[in-house]
Write a protein that holds these residues in place. Structure first.
Motif, PDB file in Angstrom:
ATOM      1  N   PRO A 167       0.986  -1.169  -0.034  1.00  0.00           N
ATOM      2  CA  PRO A 167      -0.018  -0.061   0.245  1.00  0.00           C
ATOM      3  C   PRO A 167       0.996   1.075   0.073  1.00  0.00           C
ATOM      4  N   SER A 168       0.345   2.227  -0.568  1.00  0.00           N
ATOM      5  CA  SER A 168       1.080   3.652  -0.332  1.00  0.00           C
ATOM      6  C   SER A 168      -0.358   4.706   0.044  1.00  0.00           C
ATOM      7  N   GLY A 169       0.322   5.731   0.594  1.00  0.00           N
ATOM      8  CA  GLY A 169      -0.970   6.698   1.236  1.00  0.00           C
ATOM      9  C   GLY A 169      -1.427   7.775   0.206  1.00  0.00           C
ATOM     10  N   VAL A 170      -2.353   8.300   0.301  1.00  0.00           N
ATOM     11  CA  VAL A 170      -2.904   9.265  -0.360  1.00  0.00           C
ATOM     12  C   VAL A 170      -2.461  10.690   0.021  1.00  0.00           C
ATOM     13  N   ARG A 171      -1.710  11.574  -0.876  1.00  0.00           N
ATOM     14  CA  ARG A 171      -1.347  12.692  -0.272  1.00  0.00           C
ATOM     15  C   ARG A 171      -2.392  13.712  -0.194  1.00  0.00           C
ATOM     16  N   PRO A 172      -2.625  14.423   0.827  1.00  0.00           N
ATOM     17  CA  PRO A 172      -3.679  15.550   0.847  1.00  0.00           C
ATOM     18  C   PRO A 172      -3.472  16.510   0.025  1.00  0.00           C
ATOM     19  N   ARG A 173      -4.758  17.258  -0.653  1.00  0.00           N
ATOM     20  CA  ARG A 173      -4.559  18.276  -1.494  1.00  0.00           C
ATOM     21  C   ARG A 173      -4.835  19.460  -1.038  1.00  0.00           C
ATOM     22  N   MET A 201      -0.149  19.419   5.841  1.00  0.00           N
ATOM     23  CA  MET A 201       1.180  18.680   5.242  1.00  0.00           C
ATOM     24  C   MET A 201       2.058  18.472   6.113  1.00  0.00           C
ATOM     25  N   ARG A 202       2.361  19.313   7.267  1.00  0.00           N
ATOM     26  CA  ARG A 202       3.388  18.955   8.189  1.00  0.00           C
ATOM     27  C   ARG A 202       2.831  17.757   8.754  1.00  0.00           C
ATOM     28  N   GLU A 203       1.664  17.734   9.433  1.00  0.00           N
ATOM     29  CA  GLU A 203       1.311  16.559   9.994  1.00  0.00           C
ATOM     30  C   GLU A 203       1.408  15.378   9.196  1.00  0.00           C
ATOM     31  N   TYR A 204       1.086  15.242   8.021  1.00  0.00           N
ATOM     32  CA  TYR A 204       1.199  14.304   7.001  1.00  0.00           C
ATOM     33  C   TYR A 204       2.668  13.775   6.902  1.00  0.00           C
ATOM     34  N   TYR A 205       3.304  14.591   6.696  1.00  0.00           N
ATOM     35  CA  TYR A 205       5.078  14.225   6.390  1.00  0.00           C
ATOM     36  C   TYR A 205       5.665  13.669   7.783  1.00  0.00           C
ATOM     37  N   LEU A 206       5.078  14.390   8.778  1.00  0.00           N
ATOM     38  CA  LEU A 206       5.677  13.830  10.121  1.00  0.00           C
ATOM     39  C   LEU A 206       5.245  12.215  10.368  1.00  0.00           C
ATOM     40  N   GLU A 207       3.882  12.097  10.108  1.00  0.00           N
ATOM     41  CA  GLU A 207       3.611  10.755  10.608  1.00  0.00           C
ATOM     42  C   GLU A 207       4.094   9.649   9.234  1.00  0.00           C
ATOM     43  N   ARG A 208       3.940  10.243   8.335  1.00  0.00           N
ATOM     44  CA  ARG A 208       4.492   9.341   6.903  1.00  0.00           C
ATOM     45  C   ARG A 208       5.944   8.946   7.166  1.00  0.00           C
ATOM     46  N   THR A 209       6.713   9.819   7.624  1.00  0.00           N
ATOM     47  CA  THR A 209       8.516   9.577   7.955  1.00  0.00           C
ATOM     48  C   THR A 209       8.652   9.348   9.181  1.00  0.00           C
ATOM     49  N   LYS A 210       7.735   9.262  10.081  1.00  0.00           N
ATOM     50  CA  LYS A 210       7.938   8.752  11.694  1.00  0.00           C
ATOM     51  C   LYS A 210       9.023   9.949  12.287  1.00  0.00           C
ATOM     52  N   GLY A 211       8.587  11.218  11.760  1.00  0.00           N
ATOM     53  CA  GLY A 211       9.135  12.238  12.547  1.00  0.00           C
ATOM     54  C   GLY A 211      10.589  12.846  11.689  1.00  0.00           C
ATOM     55  N   LYS A 212      10.690  12.043  10.730  1.00  0.00           N
ATOM     56  CA  LYS A 212      12.148  12.520  10.130  1.00  0.00           C
ATOM     57  C   LYS A 212      11.907  13.456   9.158  1.00  0.00           C
ATOM     58  N   ARG A 213      10.777  13.969   8.496  1.00  0.00           N
ATOM     59  CA  ARG A 213      10.804  15.076   7.774  1.00  0.00           C
ATOM     60  C   ARG A 213       9.864  16.082   8.273  1.00  0.00           C
ATOM     61  N   ASP A 214      10.315  17.151   8.580  1.00  0.00           N
ATOM     62  CA  ASP A 214       9.412  18.423   9.399  1.00  0.00           C
ATOM     63  C   ASP A 214       9.322  19.340   8.353  1.00  0.00           C
ATOM     64  N   THR A 215       8.284  19.545   7.581  1.00  0.00           N
ATOM     65  CA  THR A 215       8.244  20.588   6.699  1.00  0.00           C
ATOM     66  C   THR A 215       6.872  20.884   6.157  1.00  0.00           C
ATOM     67  N   THR A 216       6.563  21.884   5.385  1.00  0.00           N
ATOM     68  CA  THR A 216       5.191  22.389   5.143  1.00  0.00           C
ATOM     69  C   THR A 216       5.020  22.346   3.410  1.00  0.00           C
ATOM     70  N   TRP A 217       4.047  22.867   3.022  1.00  0.00           N
ATOM     71  CA  TRP A 217       3.856  23.001   1.508  1.00  0.00           C
ATOM     72  C   TRP A 217       4.424  24.222   1.173  1.00  0.00           C
ATOM     73  N   SER A 218       4.309  25.266   2.003  1.00  0.00           N
ATOM     74  CA  SER A 218       4.971  26.726   1.547  1.00  0.00           C
ATOM     75  C   SER A 218       6.469  26.559   1.675  1.00  0.00           C
ATOM     76  N   LYS A 219       7.126  25.653   2.450  1.00  0.00           N
ATOM     77  CA  LYS A 219       8.448  25.531   2.348  1.00  0.00           C
ATOM     78  C   LYS A 219       9.094  24.792   1.357  1.00  0.00           C
ATOM     79  N   GLU A 220       8.297  23.736   0.827  1.00  0.00           N
ATOM     80  CA  GLU A 220       8.580  23.141  -0.392  1.00  0.00           C
ATOM     81  C   GLU A 220       8.313  23.860  -1.562  1.00  0.00           C
TER      82      GLU A 220
END
Length: 245
Positions: A167-173, A201-220
């Motif tokens: 499985p792979s997750g659905v990225r929020p829009r 998106m910050r919450e999504y990335y933190l959960e997906r990477t187990k805290g290894k990726r702390d970023t936001t859409w604006s930063k990206e």
């Protein structure tokens, strides 16, 4: 809701594939579905190159930044904007094609994008997974050489195709209000909508990477658009006959 809308809302990018082959019948069905996409004035300004040769996929994976799924997937579809057949049609009628305009470039680019998305939906409806590979634009001259791409054709992106491995997750829009405007454009909704999406998106990335990726859409987006990228592409397009007169 129906089967089609539910399928569209479940879309996710797949980057790990089973080794199972995609049958020729299935591939041809997917491309036939692509051909039924809307096309400007019936121009049908696209070609798709199906790549299964391991050496070619390996070379294209290097171009794409060493993305392993480009090499791993059973089939890599390379989607190309293509005005070469239209030039032939003009020649058949004794007309010299006027190809070097921004309008014709836009027509070809939009046509291939519409066709590819039809193919993506068709593939997912058949139990396959896909991921778009914009990294092929890292070196379009090398892609052109590897795939023998002629004048008035340019590769826009690849598409990995195969059966998903796990499985792979659905990225929020973005929130709908940031995209759907009624009667007129309303930029006033953006500040709150983007702030909400940054939090999501910050919450999504933190959960997906187990805290290894702390970023936001604006930063990206700041990272992506804060510096020039692939500045050579205009010169390449002109080499391929897409001049912007």
């Amino acid at each position: 809701m129906n089967d089609v809308t539910e399928l569209l809302l479940r879309h996710r990018s797949v980057r790990s594939f089973k080794p199972d082959a995609v049958s020729d019948d299935m591939l041809e069905t997917i491309v036939r579905c692509a051909q039924m996409a809307s096309t400007s004035s019936n121009v049908q300004a696209y070609t798709v190159i199906a790549v299964t040769n391991p050496e070619t996929k390996r070379a294209l994976s290097v171009v794409a930044g060493n993305q392993r799924h480009v090499e791993q997937c059973p089939v890599l579809l390379v989607w190309c904007a293509d005005l070469s057949r239209d030039r032939l049609a003009c020649a058949n009628e004794g007309v010299t094609m006027v190809s070097g305009t921004m309008e014709n470039f836009i027509v070809a680019t939009v046509d291939v994008a519409l066709a590819a998305q039809n193919a993506a939906v068709a593939a997912e409806s058949l139990g396959l997974g896909i991921v778009y590979i914009g990294g092929l634009r890292n070196d379009l001259r090398e892609v052109t050489r590897l795939l023998n791409v002629p004048e008035l054709v340019y590769p826009i992106f690849g598409m990995c195709l195969g059966y998903p491995e796990g499985p792979s997750g659905v990225r929020p829009r973005l929130p709908l209000r940031a995209v759907l405007h009624r009667e007129a454009y309303d930029a006033g909704v953006y500040a709150a909508a983007v702030a909400e999406y940054d939090k999501t998106m910050r919450e999504y990335y933190l959960e997906r990477t187990k805290g290894k990726r702390d970023t936001t859409w604006s930063k990206e987006m700041a990272d992506k658009f804060g510096r020039p990228a692939r500045a050579y592409v205009r010169d390449y397009l002109e080499e391929q006959g897409f001049r912007f007169d």
